[in-house]
Design a protein around this motif. Sequence first.
Motif, mmCIF file in Angstrom:
data_model
loop_
_atom_site.group_PDB
_atom_site.id
_atom_site.type_symbol
_atom_site.label_atom_id
_atom_site.label_comp_id
_atom_site.label_asym_id
_atom_site.label_seq_id
_atom_site.Cartn_x
_atom_site.Cartn_y
_atom_site.Cartn_z
ATOM 1 N N PHE A 166 2.013 -8.745 -9.599
ATOM 2 C CA PHE A 166 1.833 -10.024 -10.318
ATOM 3 C C PHE A 166 1.068 -10.023 -11.090
ATOM 4 C CE2 PHE A 166 2.325 -14.420 -11.562
ATOM 5 C CZ PHE A 166 1.015 -14.817 -11.699
ATOM 6 N N PHE A 167 0.019 -9.367 -11.214
ATOM 7 C CA PHE A 167 -1.138 -9.377 -12.116
ATOM 8 C C PHE A 167 -0.710 -8.067 -13.169
ATOM 9 C CE2 PHE A 167 -3.599 -12.807 -11.609
ATOM 10 C CZ PHE A 167 -3.826 -12.858 -10.130
ATOM 11 N N LEU A 168 -0.096 -6.826 -12.323
ATOM 12 C CA LEU A 168 -0.025 -5.789 -13.240
ATOM 13 C C LEU A 168 1.373 -5.849 -14.121
ATOM 14 C CD1 LEU A 168 -1.020 -2.688 -11.038
ATOM 15 C CD2 LEU A 168 -2.150 -3.596 -13.105
ATOM 16 N N ALA A 169 2.294 -6.891 -13.657
ATOM 17 C CA ALA A 169 3.278 -7.227 -14.489
ATOM 18 C C ALA A 169 3.203 -7.602 -15.795
ATOM 19 C CB ALA A 169 4.302 -7.931 -13.727
ATOM 20 N N PHE A 170 1.821 -8.289 -16.020
ATOM 21 C CA PHE A 170 1.501 -8.930 -17.210
ATOM 22 C C PHE A 170 1.283 -7.757 -18.226
ATOM 23 C CE2 PHE A 170 1.648 -12.912 -16.089
ATOM 24 C CZ PHE A 170 0.891 -13.288 -15.249
ATOM 25 N N PHE A 171 1.035 -6.578 -17.796
ATOM 26 C CA PHE A 171 0.615 -5.440 -18.544
ATOM 27 C C PHE A 171 1.892 -4.389 -18.634
ATOM 28 C CE2 PHE A 171 -3.374 -6.845 -19.034
ATOM 29 C CZ PHE A 171 -3.841 -7.251 -17.670
ATOM 30 N N ARG A 172 3.113 -4.840 -18.012
ATOM 31 C CA ARG A 172 4.286 -4.286 -18.167
ATOM 32 C C ARG A 172 4.043 -2.845 -17.262
ATOM 33 N NH1 ARG A 172 8.577 -6.703 -19.451
ATOM 34 N NH2 ARG A 172 8.313 -8.293 -20.651
ATOM 35 N N ALA A 173 3.131 -2.857 -16.314
ATOM 36 C CA ALA A 173 3.041 -1.623 -15.367
ATOM 37 C C ALA A 173 4.562 -1.402 -14.501
ATOM 38 C CB ALA A 173 1.989 -1.648 -14.488
ATOM 39 N N PRO A 174 4.801 -0.091 -14.471
ATOM 40 C CA PRO A 174 5.957 0.303 -13.765
ATOM 41 C C PRO A 174 5.760 0.003 -12.125
ATOM 42 C CG PRO A 174 4.924 2.205 -14.436
ATOM 43 C CD PRO A 174 4.115 1.199 -15.195
ATOM 44 N N LEU A 175 6.844 -0.188 -11.433
ATOM 45 C CA LEU A 175 6.728 -0.531 -10.035
ATOM 46 C C LEU A 175 6.030 0.541 -9.302
ATOM 47 C CD1 LEU A 175 7.836 -3.017 -8.418
ATOM 48 C CD2 LEU A 175 9.800 -1.550 -7.977
ATOM 49 N N TYR A 176 6.243 1.641 -9.604
ATOM 50 C CA TYR A 176 5.789 2.705 -8.838
ATOM 51 C C TYR A 176 4.144 2.845 -8.793
ATOM 52 C CZ TYR A 176 5.323 5.937 -12.772
ATOM 53 O OH TYR A 176 5.055 6.227 -14.174
ATOM 54 N N ILE A 177 3.499 1.966 -9.479
ATOM 55 C CA ILE A 177 2.077 2.116 -9.576
ATOM 56 C C ILE A 177 1.619 1.063 -8.379
ATOM 57 C CG2 ILE A 177 0.095 1.052 -10.664
ATOM 58 C CD1 ILE A 177 1.060 2.450 -13.199
ATOM 59 N N THR A 178 2.471 -0.021 -8.273
ATOM 60 C CA THR A 178 1.990 -0.795 -7.136
ATOM 61 C C THR A 178 2.511 -0.409 -5.891
ATOM 62 O OG1 THR A 178 4.022 -2.198 -8.069
ATOM 63 C CG2 THR A 178 1.799 -3.199 -8.547
ATOM 64 N N LEU A 179 3.681 0.363 -5.762
ATOM 65 C CA LEU A 179 4.364 0.705 -4.757
ATOM 66 C C LEU A 179 3.343 1.706 -4.080
ATOM 67 C CD1 LEU A 179 8.147 1.342 -5.284
ATOM 68 C CD2 LEU A 179 7.040 -0.259 -3.476
ATOM 69 N N ALA A 180 2.549 2.467 -5.001
ATOM 70 C CA ALA A 180 1.579 3.468 -4.521
ATOM 71 C C ALA A 180 0.594 2.960 -3.776
ATOM 72 C CB ALA A 180 1.132 4.241 -5.491
ATOM 73 N N SER A 181 0.357 1.707 -3.997
ATOM 74 C CA SER A 181 -0.811 1.133 -3.327
ATOM 75 C C SER A 181 -0.605 0.711 -1.974
ATOM 76 C CB SER A 181 -1.222 -0.190 -4.055
ATOM 77 O OG SER A 181 -0.160 -1.232 -4.100
ATOM 78 N N VAL A 182 0.699 0.491 -1.614
ATOM 79 C CA VAL A 182 1.324 0.168 -0.153
ATOM 80 C C VAL A 182 0.874 1.083 0.853
ATOM 81 C CG1 VAL A 182 3.182 -0.643 1.120
ATOM 82 C CG2 VAL A 182 3.311 -1.480 -1.407
ATOM 83 N N PRO A 183 1.214 2.220 0.693
ATOM 84 C CA PRO A 183 0.753 3.106 1.819
ATOM 85 C C PRO A 183 -0.682 3.139 2.003
ATOM 86 C CG PRO A 183 1.907 4.327 0.268
ATOM 87 C CD PRO A 183 2.014 2.927 -0.144
ATOM 88 N N VAL A 184 -1.365 3.161 0.877
ATOM 89 C CA VAL A 184 -2.724 3.341 1.253
ATOM 90 C C VAL A 184 -3.350 2.109 1.831
ATOM 91 C CG1 VAL A 184 -4.890 3.301 -0.211
ATOM 92 C CG2 VAL A 184 -2.987 4.754 -1.052
#
Lengths: 329, 249
Positions: free
Chosen positions: B35-53
């Motif tokens: 939700f927050f990174l979408a404001f900065f047009r971050a690609p999906l894989y950045i948020t996806l990388a946080s999931v396993p961590v």
Amino acid sequence: MKLLGPSNKDKEIPESGEIKSREIQNMVRKLDDLQSEIGKIIVGQQEIVKQVLVCMMCDGNALLESYPGMGKTLLIKTLADIMDLKFSRIQNTPDLMPTDITGTYIIEESRGAKQFKFQQGPVFANIVLADEINRATPKTQAALLEAMQEKQVTVGNETYKLEKPFFVLATQNPIDMEGTYPLPEAQLDRFLLKILLTYPVFKDEIKIVERYTKLLGAGKLRKVMSRDDMLNLQKLIRMVPISNDTTDYIVNLVTKTRNSDYIEYGASPRASIGLTLASKAYAILNKRNYVSKKDVNDMAYPILRHRIILNFKAEKEGLKPDDVIKKLL
Amino acid sequence: MGVVDLFLEIDREKFKMALLNSIVNALLVFLVLQFFLAFFRAPLYITLASVPVVFALSMHRYLKRYNLSYLEKENPDAVEMLKTAKDNIREKNAIVEMFFSELPQRVKNISLDKFLSIKYIALRIVVIFVFMMLIVMVPPSDVTPGLENLFGGLLQNGRPNIENIALKNPDDIFGDPQLIKLGDEQIQINIQSSNNEIDFNKEREISKREFTRNPFPVEAEAVLDTPSNEKEPEDFELIKNYNLKIRGV
């Protein structure tokens, strides 16, 4: 080994414990029925009823201290009726003789021949109510106490066994102690529990007044438990498992009574045995098949209050035995 | 069931609870970050990388937390039962057998109550739902204009990718919004700044100027460096005529 059946009085629980859980559940159900039947006559006082039942299940005797008119006789008589047990009452007075309790030999004439025959005394019952035991002389008290401890009576050279289950509920009046013979501590120790009967709460007293002023005579009671059921219960409660931790807790508690700043003389190992057994019985009454520390804490008061002698420091601070036990817990 | 089996059963339940809690945590973190990174047009894989961590850290934390000391602290009743079972394992009588037969279910019921805090999980599920709704209903471009190309600019070597620009107002009078592709060729536009200089020593009266139809100031003009060889798409003529028509030219 035969299993216990609810309708067959000849069968007993074998030592190996080949009883099914169904029979145990029947026993627990009967205990529930017993308490609800008692509730038809005795209003409130559920905890007192439980303590009396604990005493019976542990094959012990109870000392009940209460003011007059609190329903002690009614309670014990109701229990005897529900359990189909023989009930007798002994009104202790200073002129009561030991043979008035145990029985004596009388001369009986039969077919022209005279012979001595033993006439059983009121102690030959399943439930004995010894009212105001502190009014009897020490000699008379001793006769009753022998019956309580040994479950037998000695008259002359003969020893007579008392029928099981045998339960003595002795009472004491906390006021009006003049001219009484207080039980010595060694004799008090023979009682498993000392039960304090207090005044009923307001709502309960209203119910008592309504019940006993509108109807003449008590309601009809049904017999929910037999003599054999009580004997089997006494065997069952010894099977209730207890953890080593809880046993240590019990022994530790009793040991503390010997080292407390407020206690002159602490409880004996008999208290540890009594507390363990009472906790097991209390667990069964609370529908649990193991002993919890809560059972031990609840039973600590009736088990210990008559086995500890407070010192001057406790009396100076106005502490009663229950207050000291609370501090130990 | 023996006491050893019971402990294995408890371990399995602990693992399940840790897994459930970790999945919920990972999902929650993913949605909040998205939700927050979408404001900065971050690609999906950045948020996806946080999931396993987040999942791994959460599992580690919960498995470490749900040990026997925690069980003892939160479930004194269950521990009492387990200790009684352990100390009476060799006893053979009807009551003990009944106790052992009921023990696993009782311990499970008490333990699960403490391992699985229903309120806490329900709260997190509500938060997840809220963030899902926010992500669907609040497009980032409506909220933060100007920050749209921040990540895009950095990651695409300074070349603005305007392929995905959508018209802000779909109900625009110029028709339905559509993607306007301007072609693949690079256009170099030189903007010459105005030659006007402001001389504060020269004062003169303000001259009245007529408003012209031309919306663009004449001082700023764009000069094409080299003409484009690209042919206009066929639709452009249509669009041009349409625009001229509706403007009344």
